[in-house]
Design a protein around this motif. Structure first.
Motif, PDB file in Angstrom:
ATOM      1  N   HIS A 105      68.819  66.844  19.810  1.00 43.88           N
ATOM      2  CA  HIS A 105      67.773  66.283  20.656  1.00 43.88           C
ATOM      3  C   HIS A 105      68.346  65.753  21.971  1.00 43.88           C
ATOM      4  CE1 HIS A 105      64.795  66.885  17.624  1.00 43.88           C
ATOM      5  NE2 HIS A 105      65.512  66.228  16.736  1.00 43.88           N
ATOM      6  N   ALA A 106      69.599  65.378  21.975  1.00 41.97           N
ATOM      7  CA  ALA A 106      70.240  64.860  23.188  1.00 41.97           C
ATOM      8  C   ALA A 106      70.959  65.959  23.967  1.00 41.97           C
ATOM      9  CB  ALA A 106      71.236  63.752  22.825  1.00 41.97           C
ATOM     10  N   HIS A 107      70.849  67.196  23.511  1.00 39.69           N
ATOM     11  CA  HIS A 107      71.563  68.314  24.139  1.00 39.69           C
ATOM     12  C   HIS A 107      71.261  68.417  25.641  1.00 39.69           C
ATOM     13  CE1 HIS A 107      73.516  72.198  24.520  1.00 39.69           C
ATOM     14  NE2 HIS A 107      72.422  72.659  25.075  1.00 39.69           N
ATOM     15  N   ALA A 108      69.983  68.348  26.011  1.00 37.78           N
ATOM     16  CA  ALA A 108      69.606  68.453  27.418  1.00 37.78           C
ATOM     17  C   ALA A 108      70.167  67.291  28.225  1.00 37.78           C
ATOM     18  CB  ALA A 108      68.091  68.522  27.562  1.00 37.78           C
ATOM     19  N   ILE A 109      70.191  66.101  27.623  1.00 39.52           N
ATOM     20  CA  ILE A 109      70.736  64.925  28.305  1.00 39.52           C
ATOM     21  C   ILE A 109      72.217  65.145  28.597  1.00 39.52           C
ATOM     22  CG2 ILE A 109      71.218  62.450  28.092  1.00 39.52           C
ATOM     23  CD1 ILE A 109      68.247  63.009  28.272  1.00 39.52           C
ATOM     24  N   LYS A 110      72.941  65.630  27.590  1.00 47.16           N
ATOM     25  CA  LYS A 110      74.372  65.860  27.762  1.00 47.16           C
ATOM     26  C   LYS A 110      74.633  66.946  28.805  1.00 47.16           C
ATOM     27  CE  LYS A 110      75.542  64.392  23.108  1.00 47.16           C
ATOM     28  NZ  LYS A 110      76.024  64.818  21.789  1.00 47.16           N
ATOM     29  N   ALA A 111      73.794  67.987  28.806  1.00 49.34           N
ATOM     30  CA  ALA A 111      73.946  69.053  29.804  1.00 49.34           C
ATOM     31  C   ALA A 111      73.693  68.508  31.206  1.00 49.34           C
ATOM     32  CB  ALA A 111      72.999  70.205  29.492  1.00 49.34           C
ATOM     33  N   ALA A 112      72.660  67.684  31.331  1.00 50.85           N
ATOM     34  CA  ALA A 112      72.357  67.087  32.634  1.00 50.85           C
ATOM     35  C   ALA A 112      73.493  66.186  33.086  1.00 50.85           C
ATOM     36  CB  ALA A 112      71.051  66.296  32.565  1.00 50.85           C
ATOM     37  N   ALA A 113      74.026  65.399  32.172  1.00 48.80           N
ATOM     38  CA  ALA A 113      75.132  64.502  32.517  1.00 48.80           C
ATOM     39  C   ALA A 113      76.343  65.300  32.959  1.00 48.80           C
ATOM     40  CB  ALA A 113      75.480  63.622  31.317  1.00 48.80           C
ATOM     41  N   LYS A 114      76.632  66.361  32.251  1.00 50.67           N
ATOM     42  CA  LYS A 114      77.783  67.196  32.610  1.00 50.67           C
ATOM     43  C   LYS A 114      77.588  67.818  33.990  1.00 50.67           C
ATOM     44  CE  LYS A 114      80.742  70.809  30.791  1.00 50.67           C
ATOM     45  NZ  LYS A 114      81.011  71.726  29.682  1.00 50.67           N
ATOM     46  N   SER A 115      76.364  68.275  34.272  1.00 48.82           N
ATOM     47  CA  SER A 115      76.114  68.901  35.580  1.00 48.82           C
ATOM     48  C   SER A 115      76.245  67.900  36.721  1.00 48.82           C
ATOM     49  CB  SER A 115      74.738  69.563  35.606  1.00 48.82           C
ATOM     50  OG  SER A 115      73.719  68.596  35.679  1.00 48.82           O
ATOM     51  N   LEU A 116      76.010  66.612  36.423  1.00 44.13           N
ATOM     52  CA  LEU A 116      76.144  65.579  37.455  1.00 44.13           C
ATOM     53  C   LEU A 116      77.516  64.923  37.456  1.00 44.13           C
ATOM     54  CD1 LEU A 116      72.665  63.842  37.230  1.00 44.13           C
ATOM     55  CD2 LEU A 116      73.528  65.272  39.078  1.00 44.13           C
ATOM     56  N   GLY A 117      78.385  65.384  36.564  1.00 46.53           N
ATOM     57  CA  GLY A 117      79.739  64.846  36.536  1.00 46.53           C
ATOM     58  C   GLY A 117      79.874  63.515  35.832  1.00 46.53           C
ATOM     59  N   VAL A 118      78.920  63.186  34.959  1.00 52.82           N
ATOM     60  CA  VAL A 118      79.013  61.944  34.202  1.00 52.82           C
ATOM     61  C   VAL A 118      80.056  62.158  33.120  1.00 52.82           C
ATOM     62  CG1 VAL A 118      77.806  60.307  32.712  1.00 52.82           C
ATOM     63  CG2 VAL A 118      76.615  61.345  34.647  1.00 52.82           C
ATOM     64  N   GLU A 119      81.189  61.506  33.261  1.00 55.15           N
ATOM     65  CA  GLU A 119      82.295  61.683  32.320  1.00 55.15           C
ATOM     66  C   GLU A 119      82.132  60.841  31.075  1.00 55.15           C
ATOM     67  OE1 GLU A 119      84.840  63.846  32.485  1.00 55.15           O
ATOM     68  OE2 GLU A 119      83.930  64.635  34.305  1.00 55.15           O
ATOM     69  N   GLY A 120      81.655  59.678  31.228  1.00 53.87           N
ATOM     70  CA  GLY A 120      81.504  58.761  30.108  1.00 53.87           C
ATOM     71  C   GLY A 120      80.519  57.689  30.496  1.00 53.87           C
ATOM     72  N   HIS A 121      80.442  56.694  29.697  1.00 46.18           N
ATOM     73  CA  HIS A 121      79.481  55.637  29.969  1.00 46.18           C
ATOM     74  C   HIS A 121      80.169  54.319  30.261  1.00 46.18           C
ATOM     75  CE1 HIS A 121      80.328  54.364  25.885  1.00 46.18           C
ATOM     76  NE2 HIS A 121      80.212  55.619  25.558  1.00 46.18           N
ATOM     77  N   GLY A 122      81.485  54.351  30.460  1.00 45.46           N
ATOM     78  CA  GLY A 122      82.205  53.134  30.821  1.00 45.46           C
ATOM     79  C   GLY A 122      82.739  52.385  29.621  1.00 45.46           C
ATOM     80  N   ASP A 123      81.889  51.691  28.917  1.00 45.17           N
ATOM     81  CA  ASP A 123      82.278  50.850  27.793  1.00 45.17           C
ATOM     82  C   ASP A 123      82.617  51.716  26.587  1.00 45.17           C
ATOM     83  OD1 ASP A 123      82.625  48.936  25.859  1.00 45.17           O
ATOM     84  OD2 ASP A 123      80.581  48.180  25.934  1.00 45.17           O
ATOM     85  N   GLN A 124      83.846  51.633  26.114  1.00 49.63           N
ATOM     86  CA  GLN A 124      84.292  52.445  24.987  1.00 49.63           C
ATOM     87  C   GLN A 124      84.165  51.724  23.647  1.00 49.63           C
ATOM     88  OE1 GLN A 124      85.192  55.704  25.727  1.00 49.63           O
ATOM     89  NE2 GLN A 124      84.527  55.068  27.758  1.00 49.63           N
ATOM     90  N   SER A 125      83.630  50.504  23.647  1.00 55.57           N
ATOM     91  CA  SER A 125      83.579  49.730  22.407  1.00 55.57           C
ATOM     92  C   SER A 125      82.687  50.378  21.354  1.00 55.57           C
ATOM     93  CB  SER A 125      83.136  48.291  22.680  1.00 55.57           C
ATOM     94  OG  SER A 125      81.830  48.265  23.207  1.00 55.57           O
ATOM     95  N   ASP A 126      81.587  51.020  21.758  1.00 65.03           N
ATOM     96  CA  ASP A 126      80.724  51.672  20.776  1.00 65.03           C
ATOM     97  C   ASP A 126      81.407  52.889  20.164  1.00 65.03           C
ATOM     98  OD1 ASP A 126      78.574  49.881  20.904  1.00 65.03           O
ATOM     99  OD2 ASP A 126      77.767  50.873  22.679  1.00 65.03           O
ATOM    100  N   GLU A 127      82.150  53.615  20.969  1.00 66.19           N
ATOM    101  CA  GLU A 127      82.916  54.738  20.429  1.00 66.19           C
ATOM    102  C   GLU A 127      83.951  54.233  19.426  1.00 66.19           C
ATOM    103  OE1 GLU A 127      84.536  57.132  23.574  1.00 66.19           O
ATOM    104  OE2 GLU A 127      82.557  57.408  24.466  1.00 66.19           O
ATOM    105  N   ALA A 128      84.582  53.123  19.734  1.00 68.54           N
ATOM    106  CA  ALA A 128      85.574  52.535  18.822  1.00 68.54           C
ATOM    107  C   ALA A 128      84.900  52.063  17.536  1.00 68.54           C
ATOM    108  CB  ALA A 128      86.302  51.381  19.502  1.00 68.54           C
ATOM    109  N   ARG A 129      83.721  51.450  17.652  1.00 64.20           N
ATOM    110  CA  ARG A 129      82.985  51.014  16.464  1.00 64.20           C
ATOM    111  C   ARG A 129      82.648  52.199  15.568  1.00 64.20           C
ATOM    112  NH1 ARG A 129      77.941  48.930  16.225  1.00 64.20           N
ATOM    113  NH2 ARG A 129      77.231  49.900  18.131  1.00 64.20           N
ATOM    114  N   ALA A 130      82.157  53.271  16.169  1.00 65.15           N
ATOM    115  CA  ALA A 130      81.793  54.461  15.391  1.00 65.15           C
ATOM    116  C   ALA A 130      83.020  55.042  14.706  1.00 65.15           C
ATOM    117  CB  ALA A 130      81.136  55.503  16.293  1.00 65.15           C
TER     118      ALA A 130
END
Length: 187
Positions: A105-130
């Protein structure tokens, strides 16, 4: 005037409406949907949208950040259920299934982010929690012999990179059925 004061209740509501609308609009109409359309779908003025998110890149980074936080919350909830008596392997499989579906469901969001050069979301704490919750969940499954001893969190990230998120649900279910024997010891 302090810069870090809490947002007013209406600002919090507007931010939520904007994030929900962005996710919906980009998922439905693709990465080229305009900020005007997102503001209209959110029921806010364009100026309100730009006060919260000065650029589309900022908006997409916030949407992705929320997605990562939701995945982390899900991983922690799966771990908690395993500690409360659910089998770790069932929680791992359920978590993987939910992430596959939410990623689709987030596929289009990720594609849009990639096309705009969004590398990450800054805060890595949620990735670390997961990652930490998933590592603990895998270890619980390995302790009872239900998850292969060589499986790691990195293996899950590798699997997620190959998920057919752009395919129909039956293809995603087939993908999951094919990868599970590589993770679990159950036939």
């Amino acid at each position: 005037m302090p810069l870090d004061r809490p947002m007013r209740a209406d600002a919090v509501r507007n931010r939520r409406k904007i994030l929900d609308a962005a996710q919906e609009q980009i998922s439905e109409h693709g990465p080229d949907v305009g900020m005007d359309e997102i503001a209209k779908a959110a029921g806010v003025a364009v100026g309100t949208l730009y006060r919260h998110f000065p650029t589309k890149t900022d908006l997409l980074a916030a949407v992705i950040s929320e997605y990562v936080a939701e995945v982390a919350d899900d991983a922690e909830a799966s771990l908690a259920r395993a500690h409360d008596g659910a089998t770790a392997v069932d929680e791992v499989v359920g978590f993987l299934d939910r992430v596959v579906e939410s990623s689709a469901h987030a596929h289009a969001i990720k594609a849009a982010a990639k096309s705009l050069g969004v590398e990450g979301h800054g805060d890595q704490s949620d990735e670390a929690r997961a990652g930490a919750a998933l590592a603990d969940l895998i270890a619980l499954g390995q302790q009872v012999g239900d998850i292969r001893p060589e499986v790691t969190v990195d293996d899950f990230y590798l699997l997620m990179a190959t998920t057919p998120t752009d395919q129909p649900a039956q293809v995603r279910r087939r993908w999951l059925a094919l990868v599970l024997p590589g993770i679990t010891t159950q036939a």
